[in-house]
Structure formats: structure tokens, C-alpha cells
Design a protein around this motif. Structure first.
Motif, PDB file in Angstrom:
ATOM      1  N   LEU A 203     -58.822 -10.874 -12.341  1.00 28.10           N
ATOM      2  CA  LEU A 203     -59.958 -11.522 -11.696  1.00 28.10           C
ATOM      3  C   LEU A 203     -60.054 -11.190 -10.212  1.00 28.10           C
ATOM      4  N   GLY A 204     -58.944 -10.985  -9.562  1.00 23.36           N
ATOM      5  CA  GLY A 204     -58.968 -10.695  -8.134  1.00 23.36           C
ATOM      6  C   GLY A 204     -57.713 -11.215  -7.448  1.00 23.36           C
ATOM      7  N   MET A 205     -57.833 -11.507  -6.148  1.00 19.78           N
ATOM      8  CA  MET A 205     -56.696 -11.968  -5.351  1.00 19.78           C
ATOM      9  C   MET A 205     -56.952 -13.397  -4.884  1.00 19.78           C
ATOM     10  N   ILE A 206     -55.850 -14.159  -4.734  1.00 17.04           N
ATOM     11  CA  ILE A 206     -55.926 -15.522  -4.220  1.00 17.04           C
ATOM     12  C   ILE A 206     -54.691 -15.761  -3.352  1.00 17.04           C
ATOM     13  N   THR A 207     -54.835 -16.605  -2.330  1.00 19.06           N
ATOM     14  CA  THR A 207     -53.709 -16.933  -1.464  1.00 19.06           C
ATOM     15  C   THR A 207     -52.960 -18.125  -2.048  1.00 19.06           C
ATOM     16  N   ASP A 208     -51.650 -17.943  -2.230  1.00 26.33           N
ATOM     17  CA  ASP A 208     -50.810 -19.012  -2.743  1.00 26.33           C
ATOM     18  C   ASP A 208     -50.612 -20.041  -1.631  1.00 26.33           C
ATOM     19  N   PRO A 209     -51.045 -21.315  -1.828  1.00 21.19           N
ATOM     20  CA  PRO A 209     -50.925 -22.304  -0.746  1.00 21.19           C
ATOM     21  C   PRO A 209     -49.477 -22.635  -0.387  1.00 21.19           C
ATOM     22  N   ALA A 210     -48.547 -22.497  -1.319  1.00 22.24           N
ATOM     23  CA  ALA A 210     -47.154 -22.844  -1.047  1.00 22.24           C
ATOM     24  C   ALA A 210     -46.465 -21.797  -0.173  1.00 22.24           C
ATOM     25  N   THR A 211     -46.717 -20.523  -0.450  1.00 20.95           N
ATOM     26  CA  THR A 211     -46.015 -19.467   0.272  1.00 20.95           C
ATOM     27  C   THR A 211     -46.900 -18.726   1.272  1.00 20.95           C
ATOM     28  N   GLY A 212     -48.207 -18.813   1.116  1.00 20.03           N
ATOM     29  CA  GLY A 212     -49.121 -18.091   1.993  1.00 20.03           C
ATOM     30  C   GLY A 212     -49.299 -16.630   1.614  1.00 20.03           C
ATOM     31  N   LYS A 213     -48.675 -16.200   0.520  1.00 20.75           N
ATOM     32  CA  LYS A 213     -48.794 -14.818   0.061  1.00 20.75           C
ATOM     33  C   LYS A 213     -50.037 -14.657  -0.800  1.00 20.75           C
ATOM     34  N   ARG A 214     -50.583 -13.452  -0.760  1.00 21.08           N
ATOM     35  CA  ARG A 214     -51.718 -13.162  -1.642  1.00 21.08           C
ATOM     36  C   ARG A 214     -51.188 -12.722  -2.995  1.00 21.08           C
ATOM     37  N   ARG A 215     -51.759 -13.272  -4.041  1.00 22.68           N
ATOM     38  CA  ARG A 215     -51.303 -12.983  -5.399  1.00 22.68           C
ATOM     39  C   ARG A 215     -52.488 -12.563  -6.269  1.00 22.68           C
ATOM     40  N   VAL A 216     -52.181 -11.773  -7.273  1.00 20.79           N
ATOM     41  CA  VAL A 216     -53.195 -11.331  -8.219  1.00 20.79           C
ATOM     42  C   VAL A 216     -53.441 -12.444  -9.230  1.00 20.79           C
TER      43      VAL A 216
END
Length: 179
Positions: A156-169
Motif C-alpha cells: 500500500l505504501g509507507m507509514i511512520t511508526d509512532p513508537a519508533t519514528g521509523k518509516r515502514r512499508v
């Protein structure tokens, strides 16, 4: 600018639509050709003696229109195929092994000194059937409830993980139970 060759059947369709009273704009929209191309073929048909309210064009007249090189799109011999031939193995590797997009392959070829147009590269790949196959939807027969489940999976795309701040697929699994 390169031109594509207009097949004889399209020339016949142009003259048929013109003799039926169609405007250049409508003929162009109906055949997918440019208005200028349609206008050139209509002008050539007039010089050949085909009139709008007259009899249907004969086979000889249509053959003459198809054979005339100066009427419509001219076939331009481009050395693109010869330029791309030494790169064929590398292009195939980029497409299948590295799964690069055509735009990226075009850029890589330009950097390496192979200056061809994007459309020439695309024609080179299509001619060899190296392109990706299109996915078609297949209609299914009506089924009883619970008999069929359709599944699909995709990115679907990329989203920022609120816990770690990393971008995830983000991936999705969709299951459709149809009735």
C-alpha cells in the motif's frame, strides 16, 4: 519526430467515414489518428479522384493511398534498434533480475553513452516480449454462499511508526467472500 505507419485498413476507414459525411475532428477521434494525419489522407483522396458524395473508393485507389509515402506519416528509419542491440543482455538483466523500471533503464543507458529515446527503448523491449504482462480480470460464474473466496495481497505504501519514528512499508491482505 518519428511517425508510425498507418495501415491500409485505417486508410479505408478514414475514407469511409469521410464519404459518410464525418468531420476531420470526428474521424480523428474515432480512429485515434491526429487531425493533421486525417486531413492529409483526405486531401490525397481528393487528388486521387475520390469525392465525398461519390462512390466508395476502389481497391486500386486505397492501395495507391497506402503506397504514397509523402501523404501521411512517413516511416523514418532510426538506428535505435542497432544502438540497443549490443545492450540487449544488460537491458534484459535490468528488467528481469534487477526489476528496474523503464525510466531508470533509459537513464542508465544515457549515462553509459547509448542515447536513444524512451519510446525507442520501449519498442525494443515490446518487440522482444520482455515487458510485464498485463493483469486481466476474469469474470466468474455465480456461486453458492461460502463456495468461493478471492484473495489479494499487495503493497500500500509507507507509514511512520509512532513508537519508533521509523518509516515502514504497509502491506495489505484482502479477502473477498462473494455471494
Amino acid at each position: 519526430m518519428a511517425y508510425r505507419e498507418v495501415p491500409r485498413m485505417e486508410i479505408q476507414e478514414i475514407t469511409r467515414r469521410w464519404q459518410a459525411g464525418g468531420s476531420l475532428r470526428r474521424i480523428a477521434a474515432g480512429t485515434g489518428l491526429s487531425r493533421d494525419t486525417v486531413a492529409r489522407y483526405v486531401a490525397a483522396a481528393r487528388t486521387e479522384g475520390i469525392v465525398q458524395d461519390g462512390p466508395v473508393a476502389t481497391e486500386e485507389q486505397l492501395s495507391w493511398l497506402a503506397a504514397m509515402g509523402q501523404v501521411g506519416p512517413r516511416r523514418v528509419e532510426m538506428p535505435s534498434q542497432d544502438l540497443l542491440e549490443p545492450w540487449a543482455d544488460q537491458i534484459y538483466q535490468w528488467l528481469t533480475g534487477d526489476r528496474l523500471l523503464l525510466t531508470r533503464i533509459h537513464e542508465l543507458l544515457l549515462v553509459r553513452g547509448c542515447a536513444v529515446s524512451y519510446s525507442s527503448l520501449r519498442r525494443f523491449i515490446v518487440k522482444r516480449n520482455w515487458g510485464r504482462r498485463s493483469v486481466r480480470t476474469v469474470r466468474m460464474a455465480d456461486t453458492e454462499p461460502g463456495e468461493v473466496a478471492e484473495a489479494d495481497f499487495g503493497r500500500l505504501g509507507m507509514i511512520t511508526d509512532p513508537a519508533t519514528g521509523k518509516r515502514r512499508v504497509v502491506w495489505a491482505l484482502i479477502i473477498v467472500l462473494s455471494y
